[in-house]
Design a protein around this motif. Structure first.
Motif, mmCIF file in Angstrom:
data_model
loop_
_atom_site.group_PDB
_atom_site.id
_atom_site.type_symbol
_atom_site.label_atom_id
_atom_site.label_comp_id
_atom_site.label_asym_id
_atom_site.label_seq_id
_atom_site.Cartn_x
_atom_site.Cartn_y
_atom_site.Cartn_z
ATOM 1 N N LYS A 22 15.507 23.292 -25.068
ATOM 2 C CA LYS A 22 14.768 23.479 -25.591
ATOM 3 C C LYS A 22 14.078 22.374 -24.863
ATOM 4 O O LYS A 22 12.745 21.980 -24.519
ATOM 5 C CB LYS A 22 14.335 22.792 -27.188
ATOM 6 N N GLN A 73 18.554 31.891 -22.182
ATOM 7 C CA GLN A 73 17.714 32.125 -21.555
ATOM 8 C C GLN A 73 16.407 32.092 -20.917
ATOM 9 O O GLN A 73 16.181 31.875 -19.847
ATOM 10 C CB GLN A 73 17.499 34.216 -21.504
ATOM 11 N N SER A 74 16.223 31.438 -21.644
ATOM 12 C CA SER A 74 14.540 30.966 -21.634
ATOM 13 C C SER A 74 15.245 29.594 -20.749
ATOM 14 O O SER A 74 14.339 29.253 -20.480
ATOM 15 C CB SER A 74 13.358 30.183 -22.894
ATOM 16 N N PHE A 75 16.239 28.933 -21.380
ATOM 17 C CA PHE A 75 16.232 27.718 -20.398
ATOM 18 C C PHE A 75 16.966 27.828 -19.826
ATOM 19 O O PHE A 75 16.731 26.670 -18.463
ATOM 20 C CB PHE A 75 17.433 26.871 -21.023
ATOM 21 N N LYS A 76 17.349 29.270 -18.918
ATOM 22 C CA LYS A 76 17.554 29.682 -17.797
ATOM 23 C C LYS A 76 16.768 29.282 -16.515
ATOM 24 O O LYS A 76 16.995 28.911 -15.913
ATOM 25 C CB LYS A 76 18.935 30.798 -17.471
ATOM 26 N N GLU A 77 15.445 29.989 -16.818
ATOM 27 C CA GLU A 77 13.994 29.838 -16.193
ATOM 28 C C GLU A 77 13.470 28.901 -16.130
ATOM 29 O O GLU A 77 12.974 28.884 -15.201
ATOM 30 C CB GLU A 77 13.719 30.977 -16.683
ATOM 31 N N GLY A 78 13.630 28.234 -16.910
ATOM 32 C CA GLY A 78 12.912 27.359 -16.979
ATOM 33 C C GLY A 78 13.535 26.298 -16.575
ATOM 34 O O GLY A 78 12.784 25.108 -16.085
ATOM 35 N N HIS A 79 14.709 25.853 -16.425
ATOM 36 C CA HIS A 79 15.265 24.682 -15.616
ATOM 37 C C HIS A 79 16.617 24.633 -15.286
ATOM 38 O O HIS A 79 16.624 23.809 -14.238
ATOM 39 C CB HIS A 79 15.991 23.657 -17.283
ATOM 40 N N ASN A 115 18.057 29.527 -27.293
ATOM 41 C CA ASN A 115 17.588 30.664 -26.322
ATOM 42 C C ASN A 115 17.762 30.238 -25.243
ATOM 43 O O ASN A 115 17.205 29.495 -24.477
ATOM 44 C CB ASN A 115 16.009 30.604 -26.501
ATOM 45 N N PRO A 130 15.024 30.625 -32.986
ATOM 46 C CA PRO A 130 14.334 29.534 -31.930
ATOM 47 C C PRO A 130 15.033 28.572 -31.206
ATOM 48 O O PRO A 130 14.793 28.463 -29.471
ATOM 49 C CB PRO A 130 13.292 28.955 -32.156
#
Length: 337
Positions: free
Chosen positions: A122, A224-230, A222, A219
């Motif tokens: 997160k 995928q969100s971690f990969k894309e954001g970090h 996630n 929530p």
């Protein structure tokens, strides 16, 4: 981008129990562990939850979360160190203030690994999967366990190298602790599904599958969100361990993780030793690993130093790792970049 805390010399350590606390009859063990930290020059502040245990948790979910949030806000605390794991940390997640997580280390394993993984996913802040506090109460630490301080003391840009242990503990014998607590009787041997030596690299993520699997579809999980954001365009190198699941439950869990996309573009998966690796009919844990390796098309290493059969390498969620397995020995290089 991953942000890395730093374990400053003689920093203050906060002890709180977001999962299980220590029952009254075992308070002496916690006191001994705290004293060992003080002997090393750390100052220690202990929350109420570390000293209480009822109905499979240290306190109510809100109280556990509030105490953790308070220690996270306290600028003098550089490391949050739960006494050990437990069962019901997941109850606290909805009350933890993830929007205000500071760059300070959180260290532990077992049920604590669920909190570690969520923080990194997160926030992009690195967390440390390694020894529990109570395992540091001995007169000394074995070489593998004792690396936790060196690993957490690294600065951004630094690289730290750890090696597989010489021996590991097969069974807990609480009545006969050694000077380093563990009874290290069995020869360590890292294995690969292919049977060949190998090298692989990627961003580390992982923990105890018994607990982290319940993040899927929430929530808090996630990937995928971690990969894309970090870590855009970088593979994940997973380290995982099974505490109590049967072989078929392990298989179901790994398929669940695969279907949820957790293993998409993974470079490899490493599995810790487990006392639960008992065959079901003629289906073995080696079969589980072989099936997964073929389905994902990636290397799989097992019986590494991770989890409930200590000692443990200190794995940093988010760090860039290069791992080599050669002739049954393992090397883990982690760069804080």
């Amino acid at each position: 981008m991953i942000r890395y805390p730093i374990l400053a010399e003689k920093t203050e350590i906060g002890i709180t129990a977001p999962s299980s606390g220590i029952p009254k009859e075992m308070h002496g063990l916690l006191e001994s562990s705290i004293q060992k930290l003080k002997d090393k020059g750390y100052s220690v502040v202990s929350g109420e939850t570390a000293w209480t245990q009822e109905k499979a948790r240290s306190a109510s979910a809100k109280k556990r979360a509030e105490e953790f949030n308070e220690m996270m806000r306290d600028e003098s605390i550089g490391l949050i160190f739960p006494p050990w794991g437990g069962e019901l940390l997941i109850e606290t997640l909805e009350y933890i203030d993830f929007d205000n997580i500071r760059e300070k280390w959180v260290l532990g394993y077992s049920d604590i690994s669920l909190l570690l993984l969520v923080i990194t996913l997160k926030t992009g802040i690195a967390t440390a999967h390694g020894t529990s506090l109570l395992d540091l109460r001995g007169e000394e630490s074995d070489e593998t366990t004792g690396m936790w301080e060196s690993v957490l003391s690294n600065k951004e840009g630094d690289t730290v190298i750890q090696y597989s242990s010489e021996r590991y503990q097969e069974d807990w014998d609480f009545d006969n602790p050694t000077p380093h607590i563990f009874n290290l009787t069995e020869e360590t041997h890292w294995k690969t599904v292919s049977g060949h030596d190998g090298k692989f690299e990627g961003r580390l993520l992982g923990g105890c599958m018994d607990t982290i699997r319940h993040l899927i579809g929430t929530p808090f999980g996630n990937v995928q969100s971690f990969k894309e954001g970090h870590i855009p365009d970088e593979p994940i190198l997973w380290y995982l361990e099974n505490c109590e699941m049967s072989i078929v439950e392990l298989r179901r869990t790994l398929v669940h993780m695969k279907l949820a996309g957790w293993f998409k573009d993974a470079s490899a998966i490493m599995f810790g030793r487990s006392s639960s690796d008992i065959p079901v009919e003629d289906y073995t844990v080696q079969d589980v690993y072989q099936d997964l390796s073929e389905e994902l098309g990636i290397p799989i290493v097992y019986d590494i130093d991770c989890g409930h059969m200590p000692p443990q390498i200190t794995f940093i969620n988010g760090a860039y790792a290069e791992v080599e397995v050669k002739a049954g020995n393992g090397m883990v290089s982690q760069t804080f970049r």
